[in-house]
Each structure stands twice: as C-alpha cells, then as structure tokens.
Design a protein around this motif. Structure first.
Motif, short mmCIF file in Angstrom:
data_model
loop_
_atom_site.label_atom_id
_atom_site.label_comp_id
_atom_site.label_asym_id
_atom_site.label_seq_id
_atom_site.Cartn_x
_atom_site.Cartn_y
_atom_site.Cartn_z
N SER A 7 -5.22 -14.88 -19.89
CA SER A 7 -6.27 -14.41 -18.99
C SER A 7 -6.12 -12.89 -18.81
CB SER A 7 -6.20 -15.12 -17.63
OG SER A 7 -4.95 -14.91 -17.02
N TYR A 8 -7.21 -12.20 -18.95
CA TYR A 8 -7.23 -10.75 -18.84
C TYR A 8 -7.12 -10.35 -17.38
CZ TYR A 8 -9.11 -5.99 -19.23
OH TYR A 8 -9.31 -4.64 -19.16
N GLN A 9 -6.19 -9.45 -17.08
CA GLN A 9 -5.94 -9.06 -15.69
C GLN A 9 -6.42 -7.64 -15.37
OE1 GLN A 9 -4.85 -11.20 -13.41
NE2 GLN A 9 -4.89 -12.73 -15.04
N GLY A 10 -6.96 -6.92 -16.36
CA GLY A 10 -7.44 -5.57 -16.11
C GLY A 10 -6.65 -4.53 -16.88
N ASP A 11 -6.96 -3.29 -16.62
CA ASP A 11 -6.31 -2.18 -17.31
C ASP A 11 -5.26 -1.56 -16.38
OD1 ASP A 11 -8.16 -2.75 -19.17
OD2 ASP A 11 -9.41 -0.98 -18.83
N HIS A 12 -4.20 -1.03 -16.98
CA HIS A 12 -3.16 -0.37 -16.19
C HIS A 12 -2.53 0.73 -17.03
CE1 HIS A 12 0.02 0.29 -13.30
NE2 HIS A 12 0.91 0.17 -14.27
N THR A 27 5.73 -5.18 -23.63
CA THR A 27 4.89 -4.00 -23.69
C THR A 27 4.90 -3.44 -25.10
OG1 THR A 27 5.38 -3.45 -21.38
CG2 THR A 27 4.48 -1.68 -22.76
N LEU A 28 3.70 -3.25 -25.70
CA LEU A 28 3.59 -2.69 -27.05
C LEU A 28 2.58 -1.56 -27.06
CD1 LEU A 28 3.56 -5.77 -29.47
CD2 LEU A 28 5.42 -4.19 -29.02
N THR A 29 2.95 -0.45 -27.69
CA THR A 29 2.04 0.69 -27.85
C THR A 29 2.12 1.20 -29.28
OG1 THR A 29 3.73 2.31 -27.20
CG2 THR A 29 2.37 1.37 -25.43
N ASP A 30 1.10 1.95 -29.68
CA ASP A 30 1.08 2.63 -30.98
C ASP A 30 1.20 1.66 -32.14
OD1 ASP A 30 0.96 5.14 -29.67
OD2 ASP A 30 3.11 5.10 -29.38
N PHE A 54 -4.03 -2.71 -21.69
CA PHE A 54 -4.70 -3.93 -21.30
C PHE A 54 -3.64 -4.96 -20.91
CE2 PHE A 54 -7.27 -1.83 -24.56
CZ PHE A 54 -8.42 -1.57 -23.82
N VAL A 55 -3.83 -5.60 -19.77
CA VAL A 55 -2.82 -6.48 -19.20
C VAL A 55 -3.31 -7.92 -19.24
CG1 VAL A 55 -1.35 -6.93 -17.21
CG2 VAL A 55 -2.13 -4.60 -17.68
N TYR A 56 -2.47 -8.84 -19.75
CA TYR A 56 -2.82 -10.25 -19.85
C TYR A 56 -1.68 -11.10 -19.28
CZ TYR A 56 -6.09 -8.53 -23.39
OH TYR A 56 -7.07 -7.85 -24.08
N ASP A 57 -2.05 -12.18 -18.59
CA ASP A 57 -1.10 -13.24 -18.26
C ASP A 57 -1.18 -14.27 -19.38
OD1 ASP A 57 -0.21 -12.16 -15.90
OD2 ASP A 57 -1.69 -13.19 -14.67
N VAL A 58 -0.05 -14.66 -19.94
CA VAL A 58 -0.02 -15.57 -21.08
C VAL A 58 0.87 -16.76 -20.74
CG1 VAL A 58 0.52 -15.84 -23.52
CG2 VAL A 58 -0.32 -13.65 -22.69
N LEU A 90 -0.73 -4.19 -23.59
CA LEU A 90 -1.09 -3.72 -24.92
C LEU A 90 -1.99 -2.50 -24.80
CD1 LEU A 90 -2.08 -7.14 -26.55
CD2 LEU A 90 0.13 -6.00 -26.70
N ASP A 91 -1.69 -1.44 -25.59
CA ASP A 91 -2.66 -0.35 -25.64
C ASP A 91 -3.75 -0.70 -26.65
OD1 ASP A 91 -1.60 0.04 -28.14
OD2 ASP A 91 -0.96 2.10 -27.80
N ASP A 92 -4.75 0.19 -26.79
CA ASP A 92 -5.91 -0.16 -27.60
C ASP A 92 -5.63 -0.13 -29.10
OD1 ASP A 92 -5.66 2.53 -27.92
OD2 ASP A 92 -7.66 3.05 -27.18
N THR A 93 -4.40 0.22 -29.51
CA THR A 93 -4.05 0.18 -30.93
C THR A 93 -3.20 -1.05 -31.27
OG1 THR A 93 -1.98 1.44 -30.70
CG2 THR A 93 -4.02 2.70 -30.95
#
Length: 422
Positions: A89-94, A72-75, A98-102, A118-121
C-alpha cells in the motif's frame, strides 16, 4: 580483482557494508544494519535485520526469508521479494522517496511486514514461488477496478502478481480467477500475459452490493455523505436519534484513528530519515579516525581493543606490506622538503607513514601519512638537518622502515637529491 563476499550464518553484528560489486549473504544470525554501495548485491534468506538496509548506486537486494526492518534504495536500486500473498500500500512521498507498507509470506515461511523507501530511479519486484492467493483484505490506492468473485479492491497497484512467476507493472485490470489473462498488463518478459490461458479481462466496476469502500480516504468521504443524507431524511428512512448518535460516534472514532495512524507514520518516516543522515555522518567521521589509528604502527592491539576496534592481524591471510624503495628528498628555500619513493608493489589501499629525525634529535617522529608516493614536509628551515624514512602500513601491519635519507647532513642508505628553488 575478484569481488568480495560476506556470509553471515550466525552470531550478531552491528554494521555490515558492501562496496564496489561486493556481496553480503545473510542466512541466519542478527544484523543491526546493512549499507551497500556501487553495484553490490545483498541476499537475505533468513536471520534478523533489525534496523534496516540502505542501498545506493545500483544495489540489488533479494529477500526470500528473515525478519526485515525498513529497506531504502536509491540511484537505480532493485528490490526483489520471493514468496506468496504479497500486498503493498502506497503511503505517500517522503524526502524525495516513495514509501510503501509491504506484507506477505516469504519463501522461507517468514512473515514480511516492513516499510520500503524507493526513489524514482529504483523499483521493487514481487515474484510468487507458489500459486498466489489474493487476500480478501488487500487494499491498494485509488480504487478503479474490483474482482468479480472477491471484495478486494486494487488501486493502480504498481507491482502485483497473481500467478506463480508473473510480474505485472502498473496494470489496470485485476484477475478474477487464475485462468484469466491481462491484455494490457506487462509481465517480466514485456508481454501481455500467457497467451495459452483462456479468458480476457474486461474493464470492471465495483460490485453493486459492495457499497462500503475499502480505502480509508474513500470510506471517510462515503461516511460523510451517508451521515449528511441520513440526518436530513431520518424520519422517512425510519432512523431514530440513537441511530444517528451511534453513527456519529463511530464515524468520529474512525476519523480520529485514521488521523492518528497518519501522524504516527509521518513521525516514523521523519525519524527514519533523520537516523539515516545521522548514521552516515557518524560512520564517515568514525571510520576516518579509525583508519588513521589502524595505520599507526605505534598503536598496540591492546589499545585498539580498548577503543572497541577489532585489531587486524596477519592471521586473516593478509599479505604483509613491503618496505618502500627509492626514497629521495629535495629541499627548497621556501621551507618545503619534497619526498618521493616507490611503492614497491604495495596494494592501492596501503598507507605510507613518513617519519623524521629533525636536528640533533635521535627520535623518529611521524610527520605525515599518505596513500600516494609523494609528500611535502612544509614549514622546515633550510640548512637544518632532517633525516627521513617511510613505512608501508596495511590491515594493521607495518613494513620494515625504508633506508633513510638526510637533508643538510650525511646520508645513510639512499642517495640524496638536493636542490634550491629558483
């Protein structure tokens, strides 16, 4: 002051934290969780990070090996993966992330299969350290283009690389072979791709014989239409009731499995966020209490061990705290006794413990602790004798007490300054 670093090459630990441009390097061993703040760097080349990592405020994380839980990364965080065969693969927002399976294979050979938040920054980057082979089962989101020589669908993938060292962001075109060039995709250098490679990508449409969509949502819609048309035209199509029954059963099982996966993933993401919030709360609460215990010179190493606290010792080359100097006390008619002292060169993380003898008592009792060099002892009775002294504490060590000063009585040591409030 040079930034500190923690190197983990074996053993196990529950929690590691990095603050203010510090670094954590995990190459072997087992770590339950890592928290990182304020321009810190986390390098993972091996070992096990079982619960996950939480990075805040310009944290940079590089992963080239190991078994990884969620990340998990923010800011303004940056997440770097090094290896081959990456797919996300993008799994949606939470909760605003933004949540991805890698998945993929890391440079060490360890298999990567994790969830990133990941947040939008913040951003994730995938760098191939060997010629990339696009797996035939790779699926991303919102299919628009397909390669000419594979059945893979790529749906506006945010970070995809098809050659060693390349990194493309929000590309619209997919490599047909390793000699093709992306005319509009941006690599790390900001260019369109390697100009010396032959071939230019054109907009591509799905191959005519690839009629089954790879995306689950698209496949569900396709199956619904297929079943409706097949049922309405069963006779001219030569279909039997058994064919339609088998199709309906298979479609129902598939739809149920897709819904089950979505429900399970949503529950996992919700539980992960709840765990993150609860962990931050309990960490903050416990660490505040432990700091007070560590700063208390009356607490013995045995007592600390019984609490599960690692007693700090000078054996770790910590410089012992220095006795504070220049202690003065000033009494006011409001019942406040104001103390001041000099920190005597003690470090900024030093805690000063204030002790007092009140009235006729000969016992020194703690009346407060401060990181600063001022302290107001409130609720005192003007005229009642009070003696004060101060100790410096840090890293489980305590200095010799300062010379005492006395209000409303004889002074020992430092000269007393006494005044009454106007």
């Amino acid at each position: 002051m040079a930034a500190s670093a923690i190197n983990v090459s074996g053993g196990s630990v529950n929690l590691l934290e990095a603050f203010n441009s510090s670094a954590i390097n995990l190459s072997s061993g087992s770590v339950l969780r890592i928290d990182s703040y304020n321009n810190s760097t986390i390098n993972i080349s091996g070992g096990i990070l079982s619960s996950g990592l939480y990075g805040y405020n310009d944290t940079t994380v590089s992963v080239s090996g190991g078994i990884i839980g969620s990340l998990t990364l923010t800011d303004n965080g940056v997440l770097n993966f090094f290896g081959t065969g990456f797919s996300s693969s993008y799994q949606g927002d939470h909760s605003g992330q933004f949540v991805y399976d890698v998945t993929g294979t890391l440079a060490s050979g360890d298999k990567l299969n994790t969830v990133i938040f990941l947040d939008d920054t913040s951003q994730a980057r995938f760098t191939f350290n060997a010629p990339a082979v696009v797996p035939e089962s790779s699926i991303s989101r919102d299919a628009e283009y397909v390669s000419r020589d594979k059945s893979d669908l790529f749906h506006r993938a945010k970070y995809v690389a098809f050659r060693a060292g390349d990194e493309f962001h929000q590309e619209k075109y997919v490599a047909c072979n390793r000699s093709d060039v992306f005319p509009e995709a941006r690599d790390e250098d900001g260019g369109a791709g390697d100009e010396d490679l032959p071939g230019i990508f054109q907009e591509m449409r799905p191959m005519p014989d690839d009629y089954l969509p790879k995306g689950k949502t698209q496949l569900q819609a396709w199956l619904t239409n297929f079943g409706t048309v097949a049922g309405a035209q069963a006779v001219p199509l030569g279909l039997l009731p058994a064919d339609l029954s088998a199709l309906g059963a298979a479609q129902g099982t598939f739809n149920g499995s897709v819904a089950g996966v979505k429900t399970a993933k949503a529950a996992l993401k919700s539980a992960t966020q709840t765990e993150l919030t609860a962990t931050k709360t309990v960490n903050t609460t416990v660490r505040g209490i432990v700091r007070r215990i560590q700063a208390n010179p009356a607490v013995t190493p045995t007592q600390k061990a019984s609490l599960g606290i690692n007693p700090r010792s000078a054996a770790k080359n910590h410089a012992p705290p220095v006795t504070p100097t220049g202690l003065t006390a000033e009494g006011f008619s409001t019942g406040v006794n104001a103390l001041k002292w000099d920190r005597a060169g003690n470090k900024s993380n030093t805690i000063f413990v204030i002790q007092a003898q009140i009235g006729a008592s000969l016992d020194w009792v703690e009346v407060g602790s401060k990181n600063a060099t001022k302290f107001d002892h409130v609720g005192q009775t003007p005229g009642v004798k009070v003696a004060y002294r101060v100790l410096a504490t840090r890293a489980g060590m305590a200095s010799v007490p300062s010379p005492s000063v006395t209000l409303y009585g004889a002074s020992t040591g430092v000269v007393l300054t006494l005044a009454k409030a106007a």
